[in-house]
Scaffold this active site. Sequence first.
Site, PDB file in Angstrom:
ATOM      1  N   HIS A  82      -2.890   7.122   6.949  1.00 43.22           N
ATOM      2  CA  HIS A  82      -1.935   8.030   6.290  1.00 43.22           C
ATOM      3  C   HIS A  82      -2.635   9.282   5.767  1.00 43.22           C
ATOM      4  O   HIS A  82      -2.074  10.383   5.792  1.00 43.22           O
ATOM      5  CB  HIS A  82      -1.285   7.334   5.089  1.00 43.22           C
ATOM      6  CG  HIS A  82      -0.032   6.584   5.417  1.00 43.22           C
ATOM      7  ND1 HIS A  82       1.086   7.175   5.967  1.00 43.22           N
ATOM      8  CD2 HIS A  82       0.298   5.277   5.237  1.00 43.22           C
ATOM      9  CE1 HIS A  82       2.042   6.262   6.110  1.00 43.22           C
ATOM     10  NE2 HIS A  82       1.589   5.095   5.687  1.00 43.22           N
TER      11      HIS A  82
ATOM     12  N   GLN B 239       2.890  10.036   1.343  1.00 47.65           N
ATOM     13  CA  GLN B 239       4.194   9.356   1.361  1.00 47.65           C
ATOM     14  C   GLN B 239       5.050   9.721   0.161  1.00 47.65           C
ATOM     15  O   GLN B 239       6.262   9.527   0.185  1.00 47.65           O
ATOM     16  CB  GLN B 239       3.991   7.832   1.395  1.00 47.65           C
ATOM     17  CG  GLN B 239       3.335   7.350   2.677  1.00 47.65           C
ATOM     18  CD  GLN B 239       3.218   5.841   2.679  1.00 47.65           C
ATOM     19  OE1 GLN B 239       2.235   5.305   2.179  1.00 47.65           O
ATOM     20  NE2 GLN B 239       4.204   5.152   3.229  1.00 47.65           N
TER      21      GLN B 239
ATOM     22  N   HIS C  76      -4.494   1.078   7.433  1.00 50.01           N
ATOM     23  CA  HIS C  76      -3.185   1.733   7.505  1.00 50.01           C
ATOM     24  C   HIS C  76      -3.112   2.903   6.511  1.00 50.01           C
ATOM     25  O   HIS C  76      -2.648   3.995   6.861  1.00 50.01           O
ATOM     26  CB  HIS C  76      -2.104   0.673   7.210  1.00 50.01           C
ATOM     27  CG  HIS C  76      -0.695   1.170   7.196  1.00 50.01           C
ATOM     28  ND1 HIS C  76       0.260   0.742   8.101  1.00 50.01           N
ATOM     29  CD2 HIS C  76      -0.059   2.034   6.379  1.00 50.01           C
ATOM     30  CE1 HIS C  76       1.414   1.339   7.827  1.00 50.01           C
ATOM     31  NE2 HIS C  76       1.248   2.137   6.783  1.00 50.01           N
ATOM     32  N   GLU C  77      -3.589   2.666   5.284  1.00 49.83           N
ATOM     33  CA  GLU C  77      -3.508   3.724   4.257  1.00 49.83           C
ATOM     34  C   GLU C  77      -4.462   4.874   4.578  1.00 49.83           C
ATOM     35  O   GLU C  77      -4.122   6.044   4.372  1.00 49.83           O
ATOM     36  CB  GLU C  77      -3.797   3.157   2.863  1.00 49.83           C
ATOM     37  CG  GLU C  77      -2.831   2.072   2.398  1.00 49.83           C
ATOM     38  CD  GLU C  77      -1.370   2.400   2.637  1.00 49.83           C
ATOM     39  OE1 GLU C  77      -0.967   3.569   2.494  1.00 49.83           O
ATOM     40  OE2 GLU C  77      -0.615   1.471   2.990  1.00 49.83           O
TER      41      GLU C  77
ATOM     42  N   GLY D 107       0.840  -1.189   0.000  1.00 45.53           N
ATOM     43  CA  GLY D 107       0.000   0.000   0.000  1.00 45.53           C
ATOM     44  C   GLY D 107       0.876   1.239   0.000  1.00 45.53           C
ATOM     45  O   GLY D 107       2.017   1.206   0.466  1.00 45.53           O
TER      46      GLY D 107
ATOM     47  N   CYS E 181       5.892   0.010   7.412  1.00 42.64           N
ATOM     48  CA  CYS E 181       5.458   1.136   6.584  1.00 42.64           C
ATOM     49  C   CYS E 181       6.621   1.540   5.694  1.00 42.64           C
ATOM     50  O   CYS E 181       7.759   1.611   6.158  1.00 42.64           O
ATOM     51  CB  CYS E 181       5.054   2.300   7.489  1.00 42.64           C
ATOM     52  SG  CYS E 181       4.519   3.767   6.587  1.00 42.64           S
ATOM     53  N   LEU E 182       6.337   1.821   4.421  1.00 42.03           N
ATOM     54  CA  LEU E 182       7.403   2.229   3.497  1.00 42.03           C
ATOM     55  C   LEU E 182       8.049   3.538   3.945  1.00 42.03           C
ATOM     56  O   LEU E 182       9.162   3.845   3.544  1.00 42.03           O
ATOM     57  CB  LEU E 182       6.853   2.371   2.073  1.00 42.03           C
ATOM     58  CG  LEU E 182       6.360   1.066   1.421  1.00 42.03           C
ATOM     59  CD1 LEU E 182       5.842   1.335   0.019  1.00 42.03           C
ATOM     60  CD2 LEU E 182       7.461   0.012   1.394  1.00 42.03           C
TER      61      LEU E 182
HETATM   62 NI    NI Z   1       2.523   3.242   5.651  1.00 40.88          NI
END
Ligand code: NI
Length: 178
Positions: free
Chosen positions: A134, A51, A130-131, A46, A88-89
């Site tokens: 964000h 991000q 999670h997204e 995701g 998380c990226l």
């Molecule tokens: Ni994330």
Amino acid sequence: MSLLDIHVLGSPILRQETERVDSITPELRRLVDDMFDTMHAAKGVGLAAPQVGRRERLAVVEVDDVKLVVINPEIILSEGTVKGEEGCLSIPEIYADVQRFAQVTVRAQDIDGVWYEVSGNELLGRCLQHEIDHLHGRLFTDRLSLLKRRKAMKEWEDEKDHYPKLLRVLPVGDLPPE
Ligand code: NI
């Protein structure tokens, strides 16, 4: 295709509220394509607009064979709770167990602006939550107990030295095959 730089923990945009998407422009479609490419290159499931330094309320998700663009998403139903490991990226190498709803139904617009609903549990349900977090300036570490958050932040203190400008630049060698 092009890969976008990923903002990492400490970059202010990760903490900002996003702005509702009102029209699907060609530029927005390109952004979504680039976000999928970037997510694939980073081996994530995701990726949300903040991000990659953007303010639009949108994210991309790909879990197993479910590939979604979620624009202006909202959780409309939730059921139960479950703990599971998350990363998380934007916080590379840091992982922790996070409590989430066990199942969610999300209402969102697709890349053509059409409203749809999607229900998910396990990894898909977790990823959607999670997204959406964000898109409201929240990160998974916010949902940890004080003790676990401290531990994660301590680990991040060392890890973040790899990202002097709070940007994660993906090596071009990570491009997936066309
Ligand atoms: Ni994330």
